[in-house]
Motif scaffolding. Structure first.
Motif, mmCIF file in Angstrom:
data_model
loop_
_atom_site.group_PDB
_atom_site.id
_atom_site.type_symbol
_atom_site.label_atom_id
_atom_site.label_comp_id
_atom_site.label_asym_id
_atom_site.label_seq_id
_atom_site.Cartn_x
_atom_site.Cartn_y
_atom_site.Cartn_z
ATOM 1 N N THR A 69 0.815 -1.400 0.040
ATOM 2 C CA THR A 69 0.090 -0.073 -0.056
ATOM 3 C C THR A 69 0.887 1.358 -0.096
ATOM 4 O O THR A 69 2.074 1.178 0.339
ATOM 5 C CB THR A 69 -1.144 -0.070 1.184
ATOM 6 O OG1 THR A 69 -1.787 1.002 1.041
ATOM 7 C CG2 THR A 69 -0.289 0.080 2.580
ATOM 8 N N TYR A 70 0.198 2.292 -0.361
ATOM 9 C CA TYR A 70 0.703 3.578 -0.467
ATOM 10 C C TYR A 70 0.106 4.621 0.249
ATOM 11 O O TYR A 70 -0.980 4.399 0.317
ATOM 12 C CB TYR A 70 1.343 4.182 -2.297
ATOM 13 C CG TYR A 70 1.958 3.138 -2.620
ATOM 14 C CD1 TYR A 70 3.279 3.180 -2.635
ATOM 15 C CD2 TYR A 70 1.459 1.750 -3.253
ATOM 16 C CE1 TYR A 70 4.290 2.154 -3.183
ATOM 17 C CE2 TYR A 70 2.191 1.202 -4.016
ATOM 18 C CZ TYR A 70 3.742 1.270 -3.842
ATOM 19 O OH TYR A 70 4.260 0.127 -4.719
ATOM 20 N N ASP A 71 0.631 5.669 0.679
ATOM 21 C CA ASP A 71 0.037 6.733 1.210
ATOM 22 C C ASP A 71 -1.287 7.392 0.476
ATOM 23 O O ASP A 71 -1.065 7.598 -0.787
ATOM 24 C CB ASP A 71 0.858 7.900 1.618
ATOM 25 C CG ASP A 71 1.830 7.733 2.653
ATOM 26 O OD1 ASP A 71 1.696 6.751 3.471
ATOM 27 O OD2 ASP A 71 3.105 8.344 2.604
ATOM 28 N N PRO A 72 -2.318 7.580 1.154
ATOM 29 C CA PRO A 72 -3.607 7.856 0.277
ATOM 30 C C PRO A 72 -3.700 9.350 0.163
ATOM 31 O O PRO A 72 -2.955 10.240 0.628
ATOM 32 C CB PRO A 72 -4.591 7.353 1.251
ATOM 33 C CG PRO A 72 -4.016 7.694 2.641
ATOM 34 C CD PRO A 72 -2.554 7.464 2.760
ATOM 35 N N THR A 73 -4.542 9.711 -0.997
ATOM 36 C CA THR A 73 -4.906 11.135 -1.260
ATOM 37 C C THR A 73 -6.121 11.344 -0.556
ATOM 38 O O THR A 73 -6.731 10.540 -0.412
ATOM 39 C CB THR A 73 -4.702 11.410 -2.677
ATOM 40 O OG1 THR A 73 -5.844 10.544 -3.307
ATOM 41 C CG2 THR A 73 -3.552 11.296 -3.203
ATOM 42 N N SER A 74 -6.469 12.637 -0.631
ATOM 43 C CA SER A 74 -7.940 12.781 0.093
ATOM 44 C C SER A 74 -8.481 14.088 -0.436
ATOM 45 O O SER A 74 -7.863 14.928 -1.143
ATOM 46 C CB SER A 74 -7.672 13.239 1.508
ATOM 47 O OG SER A 74 -6.957 14.367 1.935
ATOM 48 N N SER A 75 -9.973 14.107 -0.539
ATOM 49 C CA SER A 75 -10.402 15.218 -1.101
ATOM 50 C C SER A 75 -11.831 15.530 0.063
ATOM 51 O O SER A 75 -12.195 14.389 0.289
ATOM 52 C CB SER A 75 -10.953 14.975 -2.378
ATOM 53 O OG SER A 75 -11.688 13.707 -2.762
ATOM 54 N N PHE A 76 -12.016 16.722 0.059
ATOM 55 C CA PHE A 76 -13.282 16.997 0.985
ATOM 56 C C PHE A 76 -14.383 17.695 0.137
ATOM 57 O O PHE A 76 -14.399 18.616 -0.518
ATOM 58 C CB PHE A 76 -12.845 17.918 2.029
ATOM 59 C CG PHE A 76 -13.734 18.398 3.037
ATOM 60 C CD1 PHE A 76 -14.475 17.372 3.951
ATOM 61 C CD2 PHE A 76 -14.308 19.632 3.222
ATOM 62 C CE1 PHE A 76 -15.484 17.555 4.841
ATOM 63 C CE2 PHE A 76 -15.351 20.032 3.929
ATOM 64 C CZ PHE A 76 -15.636 18.990 5.028
#
Length: 186
Positions: A69-76
């Motif tokens: 796994t790799y670090d996630p991206t996020s959106s709000f």
């Protein structure tokens, strides 16, 4: 005058810095086909009311022999003008390391519930395992052939197509095009 109280101690080790009330939707992969050693996107949605700007990504509980796994991206996406009510989506890149039926990671999330003044843990698992196809470049083992000969792309080109090469200054230039070496020399 506002009296701000500190969060109760001890804080759980898995606390995601979320304060308010939150829920997690059932996590889902975004792709429809899954291939061993090929990345896929795994989406986790946190909805509710609270301090969305400080929330850390939910934790994926996974087997490191099955997943990378790799670090996630996020959106709000705010549901009100001040960003207190909304939906925070995390997209993780996962790589299945095994083929066959594979369970997706379980998602865990810990927040401080302001209505109960307690830390709460949420765990969600995808609704069903996924079927991961064998890697595209893996040798196929058939009955009676336990160790098939592996032919790489370079060898296939030499066998199936006309092939031209030239060596200049100890560098070998190769192509299926007879004029390739002219372009390389220029």
């Amino acid at each position: 005058h506002i009296n701000v109280l500190p969060l109760p101690l001890p804080q759980p080790d898995n606390f995601h810095q979320a304060i308010g009330f939150f829920q997690i939707a059932t996590p889902q992969p975004l792709e429809k086909e899954f291939i061993q050693n090929e990345p896929l996107t795994f989406s986790v949605k946190v909805t509710g009311k609270g301090n969305f700007e400080n929330i850390k990504a939910p934790t994926l509980e996974l087997d490191s022999q099955t997943w990378r796994t790799y670090d996630p991206t996020s959106s709000f996406e705010s549901k009100d003008p001040i960003g207190y009510n909304g939906e925070l989506t995390f997209k993780y890149t996962l790589v299945p390391l095994k083929e066959g039926l594979v369970d997706l990671p379980t998602v865990s999330f810990c927040f401080f519930n302001t209505a109960t003044d307690q830390y709460e843990n949420i765990s969600r698992k995808a609704s069903a395992p996924i079927s991961v196809k064998p890697a595209l470049h893996a040798p196929v083992i058939t009955p009676g052939n336990s160790a098939p000969e592996v032919v790489n792309e370079k060898q296939k080109n030499k066998i199936n197509e006309p092939h031209y090469s030239i060596t200049l200054d100890a560098v070998e230039w190769e192509s299926a095009c007879p004029y390739f070496w002219v372009w390389q020399a220029l």
